[in-house]
Design an enzyme around this catalytic site. Structure first.
Site, PDB file in Angstrom:
ATOM      1  N   LYS A 228      13.993  21.788  27.274  1.00  0.00           N
ATOM      2  CA  LYS A 228      14.964  21.419  26.257  1.00  0.00           C
ATOM      3  C   LYS A 228      14.478  20.216  25.457  1.00  0.00           C
ATOM      4  O   LYS A 228      15.021  19.892  24.419  1.00  0.00           O
ATOM      5  CB  LYS A 228      16.307  21.051  26.925  1.00  0.00           C
ATOM      6  CG  LYS A 228      16.848  22.072  27.872  1.00  0.00           C
ATOM      7  CD  LYS A 228      18.066  21.501  28.616  1.00  0.00           C
ATOM      8  CE  LYS A 228      18.307  22.314  29.867  1.00  0.00           C
ATOM      9  NZ  LYS A 228      19.280  21.673  30.755  1.00  0.00           N
TER      10      LYS A 228
ATOM     11  N   ASP B 215       7.850  17.399  23.787  1.00  0.00           N
ATOM     12  CA  ASP B 215       8.372  16.028  23.751  1.00  0.00           C
ATOM     13  C   ASP B 215       7.354  15.054  24.331  1.00  0.00           C
ATOM     14  O   ASP B 215       7.123  13.985  23.790  1.00  0.00           O
ATOM     15  CB  ASP B 215       9.714  15.934  24.510  1.00  0.00           C
ATOM     16  CG  ASP B 215       9.654  16.532  25.918  1.00  0.00           C
ATOM     17  OD1 ASP B 215       8.612  17.109  26.313  1.00  0.00           O
ATOM     18  OD2 ASP B 215      10.660  16.429  26.636  1.00  0.00           O
TER      19      ASP B 215
ATOM     20  N   ASP C 190       2.016  14.835  29.940  1.00  0.00           N
ATOM     21  CA  ASP C 190       1.653  13.928  31.029  1.00  0.00           C
ATOM     22  C   ASP C 190       0.371  14.455  31.676  1.00  0.00           C
ATOM     23  O   ASP C 190      -0.732  14.132  31.237  1.00  0.00           O
ATOM     24  CB  ASP C 190       2.833  13.865  32.002  1.00  0.00           C
ATOM     25  CG  ASP C 190       2.647  12.811  33.085  1.00  0.00           C
ATOM     26  OD1 ASP C 190       1.616  12.130  33.084  1.00  0.00           O
ATOM     27  OD2 ASP C 190       3.540  12.676  33.937  1.00  0.00           O
TER      28      ASP C 190
ATOM     29  N   LYS D  24       1.155  10.555  27.412  1.00  0.00           N
ATOM     30  CA  LYS D  24       0.788   9.602  28.466  1.00  0.00           C
ATOM     31  C   LYS D  24      -0.638   9.938  28.877  1.00  0.00           C
ATOM     32  O   LYS D  24      -0.843  10.667  29.852  1.00  0.00           O
ATOM     33  CB  LYS D  24       1.696   9.792  29.698  1.00  0.00           C
ATOM     34  CG  LYS D  24       3.102   9.271  29.581  1.00  0.00           C
ATOM     35  CD  LYS D  24       3.844   9.545  30.899  1.00  0.00           C
ATOM     36  CE  LYS D  24       5.250   9.003  30.882  1.00  0.00           C
ATOM     37  NZ  LYS D  24       6.012   9.392  32.094  1.00  0.00           N
TER      38      LYS D  24
ATOM     39  N   ASP E 100      15.126  13.263  29.307  1.00  0.00           N
ATOM     40  CA  ASP E 100      16.336  13.048  30.094  1.00  0.00           C
ATOM     41  C   ASP E 100      16.081  12.310  31.398  1.00  0.00           C
ATOM     42  O   ASP E 100      14.974  12.312  31.942  1.00  0.00           O
ATOM     43  CB  ASP E 100      16.957  14.399  30.447  1.00  0.00           C
ATOM     44  CG  ASP E 100      16.134  15.136  31.510  1.00  0.00           C
ATOM     45  OD1 ASP E 100      14.942  15.406  31.250  1.00  0.00           O
ATOM     46  OD2 ASP E 100      16.665  15.417  32.603  1.00  0.00           O
TER      47      ASP E 100
ATOM     48  N   ARG F  16      19.344  12.626  26.535  1.00  0.00           N
ATOM     49  CA  ARG F  16      18.531  13.394  25.587  1.00  0.00           C
ATOM     50  C   ARG F  16      18.939  13.115  24.146  1.00  0.00           C
ATOM     51  O   ARG F  16      18.139  13.246  23.230  1.00  0.00           O
ATOM     52  CB  ARG F  16      18.694  14.903  25.844  1.00  0.00           C
ATOM     53  CG  ARG F  16      18.109  15.399  27.158  1.00  0.00           C
ATOM     54  CD  ARG F  16      18.095  16.927  27.159  1.00  0.00           C
ATOM     55  NE  ARG F  16      17.887  17.499  28.481  1.00  0.00           N
ATOM     56  CZ  ARG F  16      16.698  17.722  29.036  1.00  0.00           C
ATOM     57  NH1 ARG F  16      15.596  17.402  28.387  1.00  0.00           N
ATOM     58  NH2 ARG F  16      16.605  18.264  30.230  1.00  0.00           N
TER      59      ARG F  16
HETATM   60  P1  XMP Z   1       2.869  17.980  32.201  1.00  0.00           P
HETATM   61  O1  XMP Z   1       2.592  19.389  32.576  1.00  0.00           O
HETATM   62  O2  XMP Z   1       2.091  17.505  30.997  1.00  0.00           O
HETATM   63  O3  XMP Z   1       4.413  18.040  31.846  1.00  0.00           O
HETATM   64  O4  XMP Z   1       2.740  17.018  33.359  1.00  0.00           O
HETATM   65  C1  XMP Z   1       5.069  17.180  31.033  1.00  0.00           C
HETATM   66  C2  XMP Z   1       6.511  17.303  31.432  1.00  0.00           C
HETATM   67  O5  XMP Z   1       6.792  16.275  32.381  1.00  0.00           O
HETATM   68  C3  XMP Z   1       8.069  15.726  32.165  1.00  0.00           C
HETATM   69  N1  XMP Z   1       7.919  14.278  31.957  1.00  0.00           N
HETATM   70  C4  XMP Z   1       8.903  13.426  31.638  1.00  0.00           C
HETATM   71  N2  XMP Z   1      10.214  13.626  31.407  1.00  0.00           N
HETATM   72  N3  XMP Z   1      10.501  11.316  31.003  1.00  0.00           N
HETATM   73  C5  XMP Z   1      11.016  12.560  31.094  1.00  0.00           C
HETATM   74  O6  XMP Z   1      12.198  12.731  30.869  1.00  0.00           O
HETATM   75  C6  XMP Z   1       9.199  11.026  31.223  1.00  0.00           C
HETATM   76  O7  XMP Z   1       8.783   9.867  31.132  1.00  0.00           O
HETATM   77  C7  XMP Z   1       8.365  12.154  31.555  1.00  0.00           C
HETATM   78  N4  XMP Z   1       7.036  12.242  31.827  1.00  0.00           N
HETATM   79  C8  XMP Z   1       6.796  13.571  32.069  1.00  0.00           C
HETATM   80  C9  XMP Z   1       8.617  16.438  30.969  1.00  0.00           C
HETATM   81  O8  XMP Z   1       9.501  17.436  31.441  1.00  0.00           O
HETATM   82  C10 XMP Z   1       7.452  17.089  30.281  1.00  0.00           C
HETATM   83  O9  XMP Z   1       7.784  18.295  29.641  1.00  0.00           O
HETATM   84 MG    MG Z   2      13.026  16.445  32.462  1.00  0.00          MG
END
Ligand code: XMP
Ligand code: MG
Length: 180
Positions: A44, A101, A104, A132, A160, A166
């Site tokens: 989302k 969004d 990571d 990141k 979120d 969000r």
């Molecule tokens: P990958 O596969 O790149 O996925 O590790 C990234 C997903 O990890 C979640 N994510 C976060 N969600 N705050 C959040 O709300 C954060 O700081 C954060 N870091 C990673 C997110 O679901 C994203 O799609």
């Molecule tokens: Mg999340």
């Protein structure tokens, strides 16, 4: 009780997000002009960014949404991703632009890229609001990004904590006492 009261630090202010989104949208418009790209938002979290981004893209495009989730921690390392809602449209011979969004580890997008290439997409590239880079465990190429952030948990503008925050118009870090 206001959401703002739970924020320790605003990392990226609303006007910074809006300004940068416009710049990136301009670059994407030049890149995808006359290609009628399929812009794919990942639910989302990508929804606020995608909505702002596409409104600033003055080209013909189509958009669709996908909902995916990583398997439990054991399988997450394999990069396996579960498709909760697939695309409505075929990607065959299409230029696909995936909107996220935050990136990571890069596992989610690597998996999706491989999958869409197997479905014969012409190209699969990425634009993300946040990156990141220190979390990366894949060789994913992030084609366009708005902001790099440190390895901190952030909320707002689609991101979120337990499904809240969000709808904040900025990206921030929660106060420690808010976590439960
Ligand atoms: P990958 O596969 O790149 O996925 O590790 C990234 C997903 O990890 C979640 N994510 C976060 N969600 N705050 C959040 O709300 C954060 O700081 C954060 N870091 C990673 C997110 O679901 C994203 O799609
Ligand atoms: Mg999340």
């Amino acid at each position: 009780m206001k959401m703002d009261d739970n924020i320790k630090e605003v990392l990226i202010a609303e006007d910074e997000i809006q300004k940068k989104t416009k710049e990136v949208a301009q670059i994407l418009s030049d890149e995808y002009r006359d290609k009628n790209p399929l812009v794919v938002g990942i639910l989302k979290g990508a929804l606020p960014f995608m909505a702002d981004l596409i409104k600033e893209m003055d080209i013909f495009l189509e958009y669709d949404m996908m909902d995916v989730s990583s398997y439990g921690t054991a399988k997450a390392s394999s990069g396996e991703v579960k498709i909760i809602k697939d695309l409505d449209s075929s990607v065959e011979n299409r230029d696909v632009l995936i909107v996220e969004d935050i990136i990571d580890t890069g596992r989610t997008l690597k998996y999706l890229q491989d999958m869409l290439i197997r479905r014969n997409a012409k190209s699969v590239r990425f634009v993300t609001l946040l990156d990141k880079p220190s979390g990366r465990v894949t060789d994913l190429t992030v084609d366009w990004k708005c902001f790099n952030i440190p390895d901190e948990f952030v909320v707002g503008y689609g991101l979120d904590y337990r499904e809240n925050y969000r709808n904040l118009p900025y990206v921030g870090i929660l106060k420690e006492e808010v976590y439960y």
